[in-house]
Structure formats: C-alpha cells, structure tokens
Design a protein around this motif. Structure first.
Motif: not given
Length: 107
Positions: A56-59, A73-76
């Motif tokens: 889900m956080k993969t673009q 999309s998420s730095a952490p």
C-alpha cells in the motif's frame, strides 16, 4: 476392396507430442524471453512477498539491469526496508526460483 486409413495405427504421432509446459519453455528459450518473464514475475509478486501493508505504501516497482527499483511513499518504511535489503532480495529471488535480482534500490 478395403479403404486405407489416413493415419497408420502405429503411434507415429505420439512421438511428436510435447507437453504444454515443455512447449512453452522451448518457446521462451527460442525467443530469449525467459529472463524478461522472470523480471515481470518478480514485480508481480512484490505484494505477495512483502505483504499488503508494504504494497500500500509502494508507488512503483520495476526491474532494470538485474536491479529492482522500488519507490515508496513512506520514509520510515524505506529506512526499515533498506536495513533488511538482503532479506528482501533473498525472498524475492526465492519466489521466482532463480537469482534474477542482484540488488534492490529503494527510491
């Protein structure tokens, strides 16, 4: 007078029969597509290997020159996956069954 059958009763056609799997494998080898198919399989299996939360956080996920590029999309999450890069690489290659990916790059 007896009519002759168009095909002889011996198994002459049986020697020409190839399983579908073997036929497709030979086709991929002849057109040198096996490597590209494996790359597509790696990209398609990203969600299965990494899980829904990571997906889900993969673009974007793509392969170039045996390197897997993943835009997140998420730095952490990017930092966490960077720390586990070797394990990610092993899991993806295990899914395909060959060492397709040599390096993983998180963007």
């Amino acid at each position: 007078m007896a009519l002759k059958k168009p095909y002889s009763s011996d198994n002459s056609r049986q020697s020409d029969i190839v399983s579908l799997k073997d036929g497709i494998t030979a086709l991929l080898r002849a057109y040198r597509l096996q490597g590209k198919l494996n790359e597509v399989t790696v990209v398609a299996s990203w969600e299965k290997v990494m899980g829904k939360a990571v997906a889900m956080k993969t673009q974007q996920v793509y392969v170039s020159n045996s390197k897997l590029f993943v835009r997140l999309s998420s730095a952490p999450l990017k930092h966490e996956l960077f720390m586990a890069k070797t394990r990610v690489l092993e899991n993806l290659n295990a899914e395909v069954g060959e060492d397709i990916i040599k390096e993983v790059v998180f963007l």
